[in-house]
Design a protein around this motif. Structure first.
Motif, PDB file in Angstrom:
ATOM      1  N   PHE A 170       0.843  -1.196   0.000  1.00 23.58           N
ATOM      2  CA  PHE A 170       0.000   0.000   0.000  1.00 23.58           C
ATOM      3  C   PHE A 170       0.877   1.244   0.000  1.00 23.58           C
ATOM      4  O   PHE A 170       1.958   1.261   0.603  1.00 23.58           O
ATOM      5  CB  PHE A 170      -0.915   0.013   1.232  1.00 23.58           C
ATOM      6  CG  PHE A 170      -2.182  -0.760   1.029  1.00 23.58           C
ATOM      7  CD1 PHE A 170      -3.170  -0.288   0.175  1.00 23.58           C
ATOM      8  CD2 PHE A 170      -2.388  -1.964   1.695  1.00 23.58           C
ATOM      9  CE1 PHE A 170      -4.347  -1.008  -0.004  1.00 23.58           C
ATOM     10  CE2 PHE A 170      -3.561  -2.682   1.512  1.00 23.58           C
ATOM     11  CZ  PHE A 170      -4.544  -2.208   0.661  1.00 23.58           C
ATOM     12  N   GLY A 171       0.403   2.296  -0.682  1.00 23.40           N
ATOM     13  CA  GLY A 171       1.152   3.539  -0.773  1.00 23.40           C
ATOM     14  C   GLY A 171       0.513   4.644   0.055  1.00 23.40           C
ATOM     15  O   GLY A 171      -0.281   4.369   0.960  1.00 23.40           O
ATOM     16  N   ALA A 181       2.789   5.141   4.289  1.00 20.65           N
ATOM     17  CA  ALA A 181       3.218   3.794   3.902  1.00 20.65           C
ATOM     18  C   ALA A 181       4.647   3.550   4.356  1.00 20.65           C
ATOM     19  O   ALA A 181       5.591   3.662   3.588  1.00 20.65           O
ATOM     20  CB  ALA A 181       3.091   3.631   2.397  1.00 20.65           C
ATOM     21  N   ASN A 182       4.828   3.207   5.601  1.00 17.18           N
ATOM     22  CA  ASN A 182       6.182   3.011   6.110  1.00 17.18           C
ATOM     23  C   ASN A 182       6.480   1.561   6.450  1.00 17.18           C
ATOM     24  O   ASN A 182       7.453   1.258   7.127  1.00 17.18           O
ATOM     25  CB  ASN A 182       6.420   3.905   7.336  1.00 17.18           C
ATOM     26  CG  ASN A 182       5.262   3.773   8.312  1.00 17.18           C
ATOM     27  OD1 ASN A 182       4.490   2.815   8.212  1.00 17.18           O
ATOM     28  ND2 ASN A 182       5.136   4.718   9.226  1.00 17.18           N
ATOM     29  N   ALA A 202       1.305  -1.242   6.419  1.00 20.77           N
ATOM     30  CA  ALA A 202       0.925   0.123   6.037  1.00 20.77           C
ATOM     31  C   ALA A 202      -0.602   0.243   6.076  1.00 20.77           C
ATOM     32  O   ALA A 202      -1.307  -0.740   5.822  1.00 20.77           O
ATOM     33  CB  ALA A 202       1.445   0.437   4.644  1.00 20.77           C
ATOM     34  N   GLU A 241      -4.290   0.730   4.914  1.00 25.58           N
ATOM     35  CA  GLU A 241      -4.872   0.332   3.625  1.00 25.58           C
ATOM     36  C   GLU A 241      -5.374   1.568   2.892  1.00 25.58           C
ATOM     37  O   GLU A 241      -6.503   2.004   3.089  1.00 25.58           O
ATOM     38  CB  GLU A 241      -5.991  -0.679   3.848  1.00 25.58           C
ATOM     39  CG  GLU A 241      -5.482  -1.981   4.447  1.00 25.58           C
ATOM     40  CD  GLU A 241      -6.527  -3.077   4.418  1.00 25.58           C
ATOM     41  OE1 GLU A 241      -7.705  -2.770   4.143  1.00 25.58           O
ATOM     42  OE2 GLU A 241      -6.154  -4.233   4.678  1.00 25.58           O
ATOM     43  N   ASN A 242      -4.531   2.114   2.069  1.00 22.99           N
ATOM     44  CA  ASN A 242      -4.882   3.317   1.312  1.00 22.99           C
ATOM     45  C   ASN A 242      -5.284   2.903  -0.107  1.00 22.99           C
ATOM     46  O   ASN A 242      -4.443   2.474  -0.898  1.00 22.99           O
ATOM     47  CB  ASN A 242      -3.680   4.268   1.285  1.00 22.99           C
ATOM     48  CG  ASN A 242      -4.044   5.597   0.668  1.00 22.99           C
ATOM     49  OD1 ASN A 242      -4.913   5.672  -0.191  1.00 22.99           O
ATOM     50  ND2 ASN A 242      -3.367   6.648   1.103  1.00 22.99           N
ATOM     51  N   MET A 256       0.379   2.296  -5.322  1.00 19.31           N
ATOM     52  CA  MET A 256       1.134   1.390  -4.467  1.00 19.31           C
ATOM     53  C   MET A 256       2.589   1.847  -4.385  1.00 19.31           C
ATOM     54  O   MET A 256       3.094   2.529  -5.267  1.00 19.31           O
ATOM     55  CB  MET A 256       1.074  -0.035  -5.028  1.00 19.31           C
ATOM     56  CG  MET A 256      -0.318  -0.634  -4.977  1.00 19.31           C
ATOM     57  SD  MET A 256      -0.349  -2.363  -5.468  1.00 19.31           S
ATOM     58  CE  MET A 256      -0.019  -2.254  -7.222  1.00 19.31           C
ATOM     59  N   ARG A 257       3.238   1.451  -3.292  1.00 21.38           N
ATOM     60  CA  ARG A 257       4.636   1.792  -3.094  1.00 21.38           C
ATOM     61  C   ARG A 257       5.489   0.541  -3.282  1.00 21.38           C
ATOM     62  O   ARG A 257       5.113  -0.553  -2.857  1.00 21.38           O
ATOM     63  CB  ARG A 257       4.803   2.334  -1.670  1.00 21.38           C
ATOM     64  CG  ARG A 257       6.235   2.703  -1.406  1.00 21.38           C
ATOM     65  CD  ARG A 257       6.531   3.019   0.034  1.00 21.38           C
ATOM     66  NE  ARG A 257       8.002   2.912   0.152  1.00 21.38           N
ATOM     67  CZ  ARG A 257       8.710   3.365   1.150  1.00 21.38           C
ATOM     68  NH1 ARG A 257       8.118   3.943   2.167  1.00 21.38           N
ATOM     69  NH2 ARG A 257      10.015   3.220   1.158  1.00 21.38           N
TER      70      ARG A 257
END
Lengths: 667, 465
Positions: free
Chosen positions: A354-355, A359-360, A365, A367-368, A373-374
């Motif tokens: 997830f981004g 998002a670390n 992360a 849920e965005n 996405m990252r």
């Protein structure tokens, strides 16, 4: 004369005699279509109508007006016409010559003349008809504009504003204007609802926003973008038939907005943004996809790897620019890739989590569903990968701290490779043609659009605005000689046919919302963002058994026309015409999305005029004469005294036209 | 051009005019075929095949699972986090099975009882093949492989067609129906009936599936073929709709559009009248999608006489098996659901006395990798399927249950197993039982010669008489 035969003849003769003695039958003149444009292949038509069918009847008439027979138009009969035995009607067609006339508008009048064999109708309007003939123009006529709006938008509208707009601007200018319009985004509307304190948003509320855009008549509406975005949603499919997406309507509309934003942008950006959208990541499992661990016996998931190639960019087989299959020396199609390449692609598609700003962590992360996405190098397979088209991705070093740089280098390389793959332009171009214009484009049509995909004229590859323009302005899309062929066009997608109907009768609810929820899905076997599988509701190569298949044609939309939908859709229209588009009981009257028939009801006493309006509005004036006669006779046989007779007549006429093949098939 | 025509005239024209443009072509074609065998005695050996398609690629090595200590350890190792606990497996004791002990997914209680009663059997490691293949053949491209292995769309198509070497829109039930529909006393509705819409499996040269819903055929509202009162709205509308359907469309898509509707109207009335019966009250179908589908199928089977069908096939679908993630949780929900529906279906057939005439089988896109990508598995090849019916020689496993350890001789990679039974062999058993003559088997299953010698006196697998 044998007795039996004699008796039979005498019997029939007696009938005829009795009838003639009673009174001569009445003949009426009916205007079926009085709107003739030079250069547009649609004829003016009048019908000579009577009540009986026993013997042939010759009807006399005169032609008048300032249009010149033989020069401005041709007509098969100029003074008499015979209604054959067995028929109640004969039709006289006025064929425009195509020539530029001495005046911009000319008239043709047809007037019934006396005869001993019949009586004339007592009404002047049934003895005389006027047709107008207008000069050729670079601007489309109403019929042509409506046909265009069924390809490039969600159809005409009761108020004809969009039809008039196309007629005023012409196709080219209309398209160019559409490219400049602001994007009619879907997510913000739902996002606004989400802020309300009630229950938040539910999955079916996606359709509130979708219908709002599809029905828009706003001055800055973007119907072409909405139509192309919908087509893209049937190529780059995600579906709420997966729980995690069902529960995230806002994210799904954010994905739909990615399609809308890029509909006139570049295909590479579209592919990139589709591939990095978290809803796609959920749908095809590359979100949270870790690199394989040979020791633990785990492997990268291949689902997205397969579909990004097979469905979203290049297809299974190598294609020529005209969309036909490339063949090897032994006439076999050549696959674009094998399992090695899928495994390589699967490795590329590892490391996405997830981004968004928080998002670390790859695993935890938040849920965005609206941020791309990252990439995490730690979970990305950085080993060397063998891809298709000769591409080898080198072994890379994971970034530290983890910025996902190595993973994104792999990812960008494969997006470039797919975008530049020779199969990509014809694969995408042909499908867009099939969605907008015709199920069976000629290879040369596909080739012309492919050429624009490869180079928009300014050296840019993948310019979708140029591709859309090329599709709609191609001679094969515009030429009425092509449309007249028995193999032309496509079936309107069932769901879009219903949108057509809704727009034609200005469907709206008192509360201004389209609370149609999920109720329409089971009727149509279709609903935006609700495909049963990643392969869409129907596949581009589907060919129904029978004449279509025998002719070597495909008809993708027929995949969802079966013994259930062949009646469930007409049944829905039957219901909707009377009650509104909400299929089931709603809590409040103000939620009922009603069809509005005010203009039609005002014509209920003049059935030919009612049918001329409906024919133009619903079919662009393509209803055959026998359909006109059938529906007119049916409606005229209905009461004109009962309470509510006007509405009953209109409903019958709308039902019979909206369930006809002329409304169902877009030619 | 002709004026609007009445129903009577429309039907009258069919007999003498060019039929290609008219709506009830398939019915006519069927009548013609029936005509050819009209003099033959009416057979009375009703049989039906029911395909339950688990779309998405069911992870069937969690349906039929090693249970003995050694083989379970092998299973647990390769499946990792998606292995079922040994203690939860339902025990079975198949006849003739030695050297290995097997169990069922804990949700398959109904199938277990049918299996134990000899009314159900498993076919193990079955999948699409063009010809028999070894790992060496696979690695070195020595044999022809099915097109696009591991792709949903293609593998579903191949399970339907049984011709994995070529693309086709015709399925083996369609081809079987082409041969066998003449044994039906009429074909007003197709003997191939689908509760999942259009599908390839039931599509033949002269056969199309007849789609119904879980409530039966769908009729046209505001239309009543018996209403000839033109003073009524229904009478007027009915006459108008009939006339519309009789118009001769030159345009091919318009023609196909009209044909579909006309066929639906004609068939609806006949079908719903024929199937308007009550099922035995002592059997309750679960209130699930598959339960409703199988309930409607049971009603149709019970009505085969009224429908004039001596042979029927049914197609139902239950999706959701593409378990890249969460396979344990997904199966915990879905396996009991299909199990309960199938058990109720068998019980209902037994109450009707028709259990020996109906064989139900499962099918799916492919098996899944034995290895895992955490809590799911990827697309693979061979899998396990089961058959249920009174005619089934049950309490048996057909085929050799494969070794599951990583890198075994059938493992091409990641625990993708080369099928040891081709779908052709699996289907041939059912096609022969269904009445396809051995000498015509290749018409239904073109590649069968690569797997089974029709001169052989033994059955392809032996699970049906």
């Amino acid at each position: 004369m044998k007795t039996a035969h004699f008796l039979q003849s005498a019997f029939v003769g007696l009938f005829v005699l009795m009838f003639s003695l009673a009174r001569a039958e009445t003949v009426t003149l009916v205007l079926i279509d009085g709107d003739i444009r030079q250069g547009w292949s649609s004829n003016g038509v009048v019908a000579f109508h009577r009540q009986t069918t026993d013997v042939p009847l010759t009807v006399n008439f005169t032609l008048g007006g300032n249009a010149i027979t033989g020069t401005d138009y041709t007509v098969a009969n100029t003074a008499t016409i015979t209604i054959p035995a067995g028929d109640r009607e004969a039709w006289l067609e006025f064929v425009p010559s195509g020539a530029t006339m001495s005046r911009a508008v000319k008239s043709i009048t047809v007037t019934l003349a006396e005869s001993a064999d019949y009586e004339l109708s007592k009404l002047k309007s049934e003895r005389r008809a006027s047709l107008l003939l207008t000069n050729p123009s670079t601007k489309p006529c109403a019929k042509s504009a409506i046909r265009f709006l069924n390809q490039a938008a969600f159809g005409s509208h009761a108020n004809f504003t969009n039809v008039n707009e196309v007629m005023r601007k012409g196709f080219e200018q209309w398209i160019a204007d559409q490219f400049k319009r602001p994007v009619g985004l879907q997510q913000p509307y739902l996002g606004a609802l989400d802020k309300r304190p009630k229950d938040g948003v539910s999955s079916e509320m996606k359709m509130l926003s979708w219908w709002r855009q599809a029905m828009s008549t706003a001055a800055n509406a973007d119907p072409l973008r909405q139509r192309v975005g919908f087509a893209l949603s049937e190529i780059m499919v995600i579906s709420d038939h997966v729980d995690d997406l069902e529960n995230n309507p806002v994210g799904m509309l954010n994905y739909y907005d990615v399609l809308l934003k890029n509909a006139f942008g570049n295909f590479r950006t579209l592919l990139y943004e589709v591939a990095t959208h978290p809803c796609m990541g959920i749908y095809l499992n590359h979100l949270g996809n870790e690199k394989g661990d040979p020791d633990a016996g785990t492997f990268a998931d291949e689902n997205f790897a397969r579909e990004i190639m097979q469905l979203f960019s290049i297809g299974l087989w190598q294609l020529n620019d005209d969309g036909t299959l490339k063949l090897d020396g032994s006439n076999k199609p050549i696959p674009n890739y094998g399992n090695t390449e899928i495994e390589g692609m699967a490795k590329v598609m590892t490391g996405f989590g997830f981004g968004g700003p928080k998002a670390n962590d790859f695993y935890d992360a938040p849920e965005n569903f609206t941020a791309p996405m990252r990439m995490w190098d730690e979970f990305h397979d950085v080993s060397e990968k063998h891809m298709l088209n000769g591409l080898t991705l080198p072994a890379r070093t994971a970034s530290d701290p983890d910025t996902g740089t190595a993973g994104m280098a792999d990812f960008n390389a494969v997006i470039d490779m797919l975008f530049n793959h020779p199969s990509c332009p014809p694969f995408i171009s042909k499908q867009l043609i099939q969605k907008l214009v015709t199920s069976n484009p000629s290879p040369t049509y596909v080739g012309r659009v492919t050429a624009i995909f490869k180079n928009n004229g300014s050296g840019v590859r993948g310019d979708l605005a140029a591709v859309v323009r090329a599709i709609l302005m191609d001679p094969e899309a515009r030429d009425m000689q092509v449309a007249a062929q028995t193999t032309s066009g496509k079936m309107k997608e069932p769901y879009l046919r219903t949108v057509n109907l809704a727009r034609a009768f200005n469907a709206r609810a008192a509360n201004g919302r389209f609370d149609l929820g999920r109720n329409l899905e089971e009727v149509h076997f279709q609903q935006p963002l609700s495909s049963p599988t990643v392969f869409n509701f129907f596949k581009p190569g589907y060919s129904p058994s029978g004449p279509v298949n025998d002719a070597g044609m495909v008809a993708p939309e027929f995949q969802i026309l079966n013994a259930v939908t062949a009646t469930s859709v007409p049944n829905f229209y039957y219901f909707a015409i009377e009650n509104g588009l909400n299929r089931y009981y709603v809590d409040h009257e103000k939620e009922v999305v009603k069809l509005h028939f005010e203009k039609e009801t005002a014509l209920a006493h003049d059935v030919p005029a009612l049918l001329r309006r409906l024919d133009l509005l619903l079919t662009g004036g393509t209803l055959p004469n026998e359909q006109h006669q059938l529906i007119r006779e049916t409606v005229q046989a209905m009461s004109n005294t009962n309470r509510g007779w006007r509405s009953e007549r209109v409903r019958m006429a709308v039902y019979l036209i909206s369930t006809s093949p002329e409304f169902g098939i877009l030619r | 051009m002709q004026n609007p025509i009445t129903r009577r005239r429309f039907l009258g024209q069919v007999n003498c005019a060019a039929i290609s443009a008219l709506p009830i072509l398939s019915t006519l074609l069927n009548l013609k075929l029936v005509g050819n065998v009209a003099a033959a005695p009416t057979p009375n050996d009703y049989k039906a095949l029911v395909c339950v398609f688990l779309s998405g690629g069911a992870d069937t090595f969690n349906f039929l699972v090693p249970r003995g200590t050694t083989e379970y350890a092998e299973y647990a190792k390769v499946r990792g986090g998606i292995a079922l606990p040994q203690a939860n497996l339902l025990p079975i004791t198949p006849t003739g099975l030695s050297g290995i002990s097997l169990g069922l997914h804990p949700g398959l209680t109904g199938v277990q009882s049918l299996f134990n009663a000899g009314k159900a059997a498993f076919i193990t490691n079955v999948g699409t093949l063009v010809e028999p293949v070894t790992k060496d053949d696979y690695d070195n491209s020595l044999k022809r492989l099915p097109r696009n292995l591991y792709s949903h769309e293609d593998q579903i198509e191949q399970w339907h067609t049984s011709t994995p070497d070529i693309r086709s829109a015709k399925g083996w039930a369609g081809r079987a129906a082409d041969l066998l529909q003449s044994t039906n006393s009429n074909n007003k509705v197709s003997m191939n009936i689908s509760l999942a819409g259009s599908n390839i499996w039931q599509n033949g040269e002269n056969t199309l599936e007849y789609s119904i819903s879980t409530d039966g055929a769908v009729g046209l509202d505001g239309y009543d073929a018996t209403n000839t009162d033109l003073g009524s709205l229904t009478g007027l509308r009915t006459k108008a709709v009939d006339s519309q359907l009789g118009f001769n469309c030159q345009h091919l898509l318009s023609q196909a559009f009209t044909t579909k509707k006309a066929e639906a109207i004609d068939a609806y009335k006949f079908f719903n009248e024929a199937t308007s019966i009550e099922l035995p009250a002592n059997v309750t179908f679960p209130d699930t999608y598959l339960g409703s589908q199988l309930r409607m199928i049971a009603r149709t089977i019970a009505s085969h006489g009224a429908l004039g069908h001596n042979r029927q096939t049914f197609f139902v679908e239950r999706g959701g098996w593409d378990t890249h993630d969460g396979v344990i949780a997904a199966h915990a929900e879905m396996v009991p659901e299909i199990d309960a529906a199938i058990k109720a279906f068998y019980d209902c057939l037994a109450a009707l006395g028709l259990q020996d005439s109906v064989t139900l089988f499962t099918a799916s896109d492919f098996g899944r990798t034995l290895t895992t990508d955490n809590d799911g598995a990827d697309h693979a090849w061979g899998g396990n399927q089961f058959v249920v019916g009174g005619a089934v020689n049950g309490n048996r496993i057909y085929g050799n249950y494969p070794s599951l350890y990583a890198g075994n001789p059938l493992d091409v990679d990641r625990g993708r197993l080369i099928p040891q039974i081709a779908v052709d062999t699996f289907f041939a058993e059912m096609a022969l039982w269904f009445g396809v003559p051995k000498t015509d088997l290749h018409l239904v299953l073109p590649n069968i010669g690569n797997f089974y010698d029709i001169a052989s006196s033994s059955k392809p697998l032996g699970f049906l008489p």
